[in-house]
Design an enzyme around this catalytic site. Structure first.
Site: not given
Ligand code: NDP
Length: 477
Positions: A128, A182, A185-186, A189
């Site tokens: 988080s 987690k 937690h959300n 939130e």
């Molecule tokens: P996203 O959720 O936007 O995911 C994008 C990433 O996933 C890119 O690296 C993309 O690769 C990859 N991806 C998507 N589909 C595939 C696939 N089929 N095979 C391989 N790679 C794939 O990224 P975030 O950084 O925002 O979040 C990552 C995780 O963290 C998520 O599960 C999210 O819920 C969690 N999270 C996010 C928070 C936030 O504040 N954003 C906070 C806490 C947790 P490519 O570049 O090749 O498309």
């Protein structure tokens, strides 16, 4: 080159987590499905530390020191399953796959079981704090086996936020425990955010205060028992002016709140476990209500409300009441959230130390707040505490707030300003302390139409009345 740890998924969260690891002296292998993101991390942040960029999954896995630790930070759901499979087929017994995405704990349970059968460790870990937290120190909630924590834990503890020198990371419990915590937690939130919004709404509508005036109130509240990240950013938002119109920024935002599902997960899971998390559920429903454009349009057109107009003579007193009501409502939603964790731990056989959960939420995460120390202390006093509100400190704290809390809820109802978290948490407070609940009547109704039986206050056993016959009572067990 042999990397200490690897991260696949170089979007916001993954790249920031990798940079955090590198800055803390770990050699980090990085990988992304499309190679451009990996290249960008190296080009823009290569100086943060030692990175081992990998173009392919083969290279990525080959660059990891054994037993390997690979963190997945990709889109939750199918993408996570796909990447797990790509890793698992290339890994050896004893290697560790860590999912730091926002997975539903039941998915984590399933994945852990499947990978364990293949000789691999699977750790579902909550992270988080958003992108900023991932980079500078998040709150980390890892589940999975103890053995995997021995290898992973020291690295996670090092990169996590620290409060008073103590890391905001601990081994939460086996398999899905980290993602479960987690999730709650959300949920908390959601409740925190909604009750803050309700306080803002009352100041805005009942006192006619402007956004910056309300922002000043939140700034002041942030210095007292409400001190927290969410109160702090609320003040910052309310003090912000829209660049285009020059109006207070909050006034130009469409009043429809989005959601990515974690509040709903927390509420659904609580329903399944039979745990009332009314603050969280009402906060989740409040977002849904705001997004129900059709219903709101129809309602606005004809539902006139017939509310009273109440002139507030003492604005300072009203604001002080609000502060106390906010604190009380917050205490209830935390108490309910901890009940859910306790029930989850029992159901899924996790050894979760509740006080430790409050401790690792003190820094890095969205609900970080001064009063979390008090929750840790309460569970130190009594690890078996049946109700957080029944801890001596919290009982004393909430008792002080009751008159003000009742005034706020009564006022909101009278003037017709919705305050679902303020009011539902007060209703819970009154229910959980009641000598007798109308559940007795509900039991009688159930026995009447469904022969669902009931128990008596004055005798052992289970009974049923022949409602459609001569109404004799018979013992059923
Ligand atoms: P996203 O959720 O936007 O995911 C994008 C990433 O996933 C890119 O690296 C993309 O690769 C990859 N991806 C998507 N589909 C595939 C696939 N089929 N095979 C391989 N790679 C794939 O990224 P975030 O950084 O925002 O979040 C990552 C995780 O963290 C998520 O599960 C999210 O819920 C969690 N999270 C996010 C928070 C936030 O504040 N954003 C906070 C806490 C947790 P490519 O570049 O090749 O498309």
């Amino acid at each position: 080159s042999v990397a200490d740890i690897g991260v696949t998924g170089m979007a916001v969260m993954g790249s920031n987590l990798a940079r955090n690891l590198a800055r803390n002296g770990f050699k980090v292998a990085i990988h992304n499905r499309s190679v451009e993101k990996t290249e960008r991390v190296i080009a823009e942040h290569g100086q943060d530390g030692e990175f081992v960029p990998a173009e392919t999954m083969d290279e990525f896995v080959a660059s990891l020191q054994k037993p390997r630790v690979a963190i997945i930070m990709v889109k939750a759901g199918k993408a996570t399953d796909a990447v797990i499979e790509e890793l698992a087929t290339r890994m050896d017994e004893g290697d560790i796959i860590v999912d730091c995405g926002n997975a539903l704990f039941s998915d984590t349970l399933r994945r852990e079981q499947e990978l364990r059968a293949r000789g691999l460790h699977f750790v579902g870990s909550g992270v988080s704090g958003g992108g900023e937290g991932a980079l500078n120190g998040p709150s980390i909630m890892p589940g999975g086996s103890k053995a995997s924590y021995d290898r992973l834990g020291p690295m996670f503890e090092k990169i996590s936020a620290h409060v008073d020198g103590v890391p905001c990371c601990t081994h939460v419990g086996e398999n899905g425990a980290g993602h479960f915590v987690k999730m709650v937690h959300n949920g908390i939130e959601y409740a925190d955010m909604q009750v803050i919004a309700e306080a803002y709404d009352l100041m805005s509508k009942a006192l006619g205060m402007s956004a910056p005036e309300i922002g000043k109130v939140f700034e002041k509240w942030n210095e007292g028992n409400l001190n927290s990240f969410l109160i702090e950013i609320t003040a910052a938002v309310l003090n912000h002016t829209d660049n285009v119109t020059g109006k207070p920024f909050v006034d130009i935002i469409l009043d429809q709140a989005g959601q990515k599902g974690t509040g709903a997960w927390t509420s659904k899971t609580a329903l399944d476990l039979g745990i009332p998390v009314t603050g969280i559920a009402e906060a989740t429903f409040a977002r849904s209500t705001s997004g129900g454009t059709e219903q709101r349009e129809a309602g606005r057109a004809v539902l006139k409300g017939e509310a009273q107009t109440i002139q507030i003579d003492d604005a300072a007193q009203f604001i002080s009441d609000l502060q106390q009501a906010l604190y009380a409502a917050k205490l209830v939603s935390y108490s309910q959230g901890f009940d859910e964790i306790k029930a989850g731990a029992k159901e899924y056989e996790w050894d979760i130390k509740l006080g430790d959960m409050a401790r690792i939420w003190r820094g890095g995460c969205i609900i970080r707040a001064g009063f979390l120390n008090r929750i840790t202390e309460a569970y130190e006093r009594n690890p078996e505490l049946p109700l957080l509100l029944a801890d001596e400190y919290f009982t004393a704290e909430i008792t002080k707030c009751i008159p003000a809390w009742r005034r706020i809820v009564a006022f909101a109802a009278a003037v017709g300003i919705p305050a679902p978290v303020f009011s539902s948490t007060l209703a819970y407070y009154d229910a959980v302390r009641a000598e007798r609940l109308p559940a007795a009547l509900v039991q009688a109704q159930r026995d009447y139409f469904g022969a669902h039986t009931y128990r008596r206050v004055d005798a052992e056993g289970t009974y049923h009345v022949e409602w459609t016959g001569d109404r004799t009572e018979t013992r059923q067990d």
